[in-house]
Design an enzyme around this catalytic site. Structure first.
Site, PDB file in Angstrom:
ATOM      1  N   GLY A 110      26.518 -63.197  68.648  1.00 51.84           N
ATOM      2  CA  GLY A 110      26.483 -64.606  68.965  1.00 51.84           C
ATOM      3  C   GLY A 110      25.498 -64.886  70.084  1.00 51.84           C
ATOM      4  O   GLY A 110      25.021 -63.983  70.762  1.00 51.84           O
ATOM      5  N   LEU A 156      26.837 -62.342  78.109  1.00 47.62           N
ATOM      6  CA  LEU A 156      27.729 -61.887  77.045  1.00 47.62           C
ATOM      7  C   LEU A 156      27.178 -62.324  75.700  1.00 47.62           C
ATOM      8  O   LEU A 156      26.697 -63.453  75.551  1.00 47.62           O
ATOM      9  CB  LEU A 156      29.135 -62.481  77.209  1.00 47.62           C
ATOM     10  CG  LEU A 156      30.159 -61.681  78.011  1.00 47.62           C
ATOM     11  CD1 LEU A 156      29.760 -61.680  79.481  1.00 47.62           C
ATOM     12  CD2 LEU A 156      31.547 -62.281  77.841  1.00 47.62           C
ATOM     13  N   GLY A 157      27.257 -61.431  74.740  1.00 45.58           N
ATOM     14  CA  GLY A 157      26.928 -61.760  73.366  1.00 45.58           C
ATOM     15  C   GLY A 157      27.740 -60.847  72.473  1.00 45.58           C
ATOM     16  O   GLY A 157      27.541 -59.631  72.489  1.00 45.58           O
ATOM     17  N   CYS A 213      19.473 -67.342  77.519  1.00 46.81           N
ATOM     18  CA  CYS A 213      20.632 -67.914  76.812  1.00 46.81           C
ATOM     19  C   CYS A 213      20.366 -69.346  76.350  1.00 46.81           C
ATOM     20  O   CYS A 213      21.301 -70.119  76.125  1.00 46.81           O
ATOM     21  CB  CYS A 213      21.884 -67.843  77.682  1.00 46.81           C
ATOM     22  SG  CYS A 213      22.245 -66.181  78.283  1.00 46.81           S
TER      23      CYS A 213
END
Length: 225
Positions: A77, A144-145, A175
Site C-alpha cells: 500500500g 509504513l507500507g 509518501c
C-alpha cells in the site's frame, strides 16, 4: 494507543544484512504464498541498496528526480518512498488471524513500537492522522507500507537511522506529500549505527505483537544469490 498483546508466541527473527530490494520482495511473496496454518511468524531486518518504490496507489509524478536510483512498482500500500543505506527496514511476516490482530490495530502497533524505540533515546515521536508513519516535530522518521494477503502480512516499515538515509527523499514527494520533511535518528542526537538500534526495535515490536523472537540465520536463497 495500541497496547501490547497479552499472550506471547514464538516468532523467528532474521537479520538479512544489506540486500538489493527485489530478491527480498520476491522472497516475502513466496513465503506468504507458501505458508500454512502452522507456519511460524517471522520478522526480517534488512538494509537495502538504494531504491525508490511506488506502492499500489503510487503516482509516477511524485518521483521528481530519480537520477541513478532505480524505481520499482511494488504490491504494498501507499505512495512513493525511498529505501537505502542508513535505514532499518523491517518486514513482519505475520498471520494476523492467528494473532487476533485487526489491520488497523496492526498499523498502530507497528507505529507504537517505533515510538517506544525512539523513547529509548528520549526522543518524543507521534502519529499523524491520515498519514501512516512516525513523526518527530512534523518531520517523518519512519514510513509504513504494508500488504495483507489472506490475513497474512508482508512489506512493513522503514526507519531512518543515519543522516545518509535522508537526502534522496528530496528527489521525491515522500509518501505523496510535496515538501514533507524527513529526519533520521542520528540527526536528533541518537545513534547512527543500525546495530545499536535493532535490539530495541526488535524488543518493542515483539512486545506490541505478543511475539518472543528466536534468532535464526539469514535466508539461504539470499545467501546463495
Amino acid at each position: 494507543m495500541a497496547g501490547p498483546a497479552t499472550q506471547a508466541r514464538t516468532g523467528v527473527a532474521r537479520d538479512l544484512g544489506r540486500q538489493p530490494y527485489a530478491p527480498v520482495w520476491r522472497a516475502m511473496q513466496a513465503f506468504t504464498d507458501a505458508r500454512g496454518d502452522d507456519t511460524p511468524d517471522e520478522l526480517w531486518l534488512v538494509e537495502h541498496d538504494p531504491v525508490f518504490t511506488l506502492g499500489q496507489a503510487g503516482k509516477p509524478e511524485h518521483v521528481l528526480m530519480p537520477g541513478d536510483i532505480p524505481v520499482l512498482h511494488v504490491d504494498r500500500g501507499g505512495q512513493v518512498t525511498y529505501h537505502g543505506p542508513g535505514q532499518i527496514v523491517a518486514y513482519p511476516l505475520l498471520d494476523l488471524k492467528r494473532l487476533k490482530i485487526g489491520v488497523r490495530d496492526y498499523v498502530c502497533k507497528i507505529e507504537q513500537a517505533i515510538i517506544d524505540t525512539l523513547d529509548e533515546w528520549n526522543i518524543g515521536a507521534a502519529r499523524k492522522d491520515g498519514a501512516p508513519g512516525v513523526y518527530v516535530n512534523g518531520a517523518k522518521i519512519a514510513s509504513l507500507g504494508i500488504r495483507v494477503r489472506r490475513g497474512c502480512t508482508f512489506h512493513g516499515l522503514a526507519f531512518n537511522i543515519s543522516g545518509e538515509s535522508t537526502p534522496p527523499f528530496s528527489r521525491i514527494n515522500p509518501c505523496g506529500y510535496a515538501g514533507l520533511q524527513v529526519v533520521a535518528l542520528s540527526d536528533l542526537g541518537g545513534p547512527a549505527s543500525l546495530e545499536a538500534v535493532k535490539p530495541a526495535l526488535l524488543a518493542h515490536l515483539g512486545r506490541q505483537l505478543g511475539l518472543a523472537w528466536r534468532q535464526d540465520s539469514a535466508l539461504p536463497c539470499l545467501q546463495a544469490a
